[in-house]
Design a protein around this motif. Structure first.
Motif: not given
Length: 397
Positions: A170-173, A198-203, A250-254, A274-283
């Motif tokens: 399970v992946v969450c922001a 968990g996923v955070q924004a790089e910024g 992990v972190t993901v870029s904008d 943005g926060a809602g899409a961050a987990p999908l971006a990580a995958v």
């Protein structure tokens, strides 16, 4: 103390407050794993936050309710508190950072709250809310660092386990950490073998830095399109729960977040912030070891401002090779534009706009520049166009 029993109690209390958000299989997003979405963007108020605020407010004493409640938020928690407070007949005051999307500000007002705009980011709104709490004797509803709020968010974990007990990950922001703390506690208590990422924004990597340093870290500044997770410092409780229950962050870029937002729109007809899409971006961008696994990404919210959405879509198109600007240096003579247009047409790209300008200082006196914005399939097609133009003798700038 956060317990599984408390999360189950929250689930019982909230059953008439929240909307059921069934898991959706997301085909065609990633070939390496089976992706499923927990669409909390379809929740009442457009975000999971109504769970935590709803449960917290339901557990207040009559004296606390009589004093009214105050909260601070980048937008989603604000709407959750406003809705829950109105439901229980309680006055609510919400402090929002002045950069919060207009859609979130107006929605908060529409749910019955009084709004106080504060210059700065989330943490500045937080400090102002604490000042007003002390001055007016309001009851403060913390957006993430509160056991009852975390328990409310944890109901998502119970729902995932009920609906898909064979999930692998399970992946969450992560912003302040309330969502992942509750979800991870619920899931790990029911099945410790399931991975929680968990996923955070790089910024805004406050939790990443905190885990790395072994204590909550306060960042001097944060900047990301994912305003829902733009938090300078995680909570003390959430830090401990993340350290205890979460397998990795992990972190993901904008740019990666923008691509994930675009992918959700195109493939799932689903709007995520943005926060809602961050987990999908990580995958999508292979940040997590989930190859061959059954993965649930929690799409935590969909409250994205339409003006931001248009910019995000453009960024996403650029990131995925769906749009490209080509600048060609030409001799200013008849037939040049036709030749360039023919090559673009032969390669199957679509011209969106063309800008023609005379050459400036340092260029041939008969030179000019042709700037063409193209709609393309992918980066491979862009390379084909570039190579064909060069082979035809054109100089790309």
């Amino acid at each position: 103390m956060l317990t599984l029993d408390k999360i189950y109690h929250a689930s019982y209390v909230l059953k008439d407050v929240i909307r059921q958000t069934n898991i959706v299989q997301a085909r065609g997003i990633c070939d390496d794993c089976d992706i499923y979405l927990k669409p909390e963007n379809l929740q009442i108020t457009g975000s999971f936050k109504v769970r935590g605020s709803g449960y917290k407010i339901s557990q207040l004493t009559e004296e606390e309710k009589a004093r009214g409640v105050i909260a601070c938020s980048a937008g989603n928690h604000a709407q959750g508190v406003a809705l829950a407070a109105t439901k229980y007949g309680i006055k609510s005051l919400i402090c929002l950072p002045d950069g919060a999307p207009i859609s979130k500000v107006e929605a908060t007002k529409n749910y019955g709250a009084e709004v106080c705009m504060v210059p700065g980011v989330y943490d500045d709104a937080y400090n102002e809310a604490l000042r007003l709490r002390d001055e007016k004797n309001y009851t403060f509803i913390h957006p993430f660092d509160d056991e009852n709020v975390i328990a409310g968010q944890g109901t998502i974990g119970i729902e995932i386990m009920n609906e898909m007990p064979d999930v692998d990950a399970v992946v969450c922001a992560i912003g302040g950490g309330g969502l992942i703390s509750g979800v991870a506690c619920a899931i790990k208590s029911l099945n410790p073998n399931i991975k929680v990422y968990g996923v955070q924004a790089e910024g805004a990597p406050s939790m990443v830095e905190s885990i790395k340093n072994g204590e909550p870290v306060h960042l001097d500044s944060v900047s990301t399109i994912a305003d829902g997770i733009q938090v300078k410092e995680p909570g003390e409780h959430t830090f401990e729960y993340v350290k205890k229950y979460v397998d990795d962050i992990v972190t993901v870029s904008d740019d990666e977040i923008s691509s994930a937002i675009l992918k959700l729109i195109e493939s799932q007809k689903m709007i995520a912030e943005g926060a809602g899409a961050a987990p999908l971006a990580a995958v999508m961008f292979n940040k997590l070891p989930v190859k061959g696994k059954k993965v649930v990404c929690v799409v935590s919210g969909g409250n994205i401002d339409v003006t931001i959405l248009s910019r995000v879509i453009k960024r996403g198109l650029l990131m995925t090779g769906r749009q490209q600007t080509v600048c060609v240096e030409l001799q200013d003579k008849p037939g040049q534009l036709v030749a360039v247009s023919n090559i673009i047409a032969e390669k199957g790209a679509n011209v969106i706009s063309i800008h023609h300008e005379r050459g400036g200082e340092g260029t041939d006196v008969n030179g000019c520049y042709l700037r063409v914005v193209l709609e393309t399939r992918d980066f491979a097609q862009i390379k084909e166009i570039h190579d064909a133009l060069v082979d035809a003798g054109f100089k790309l700038v």
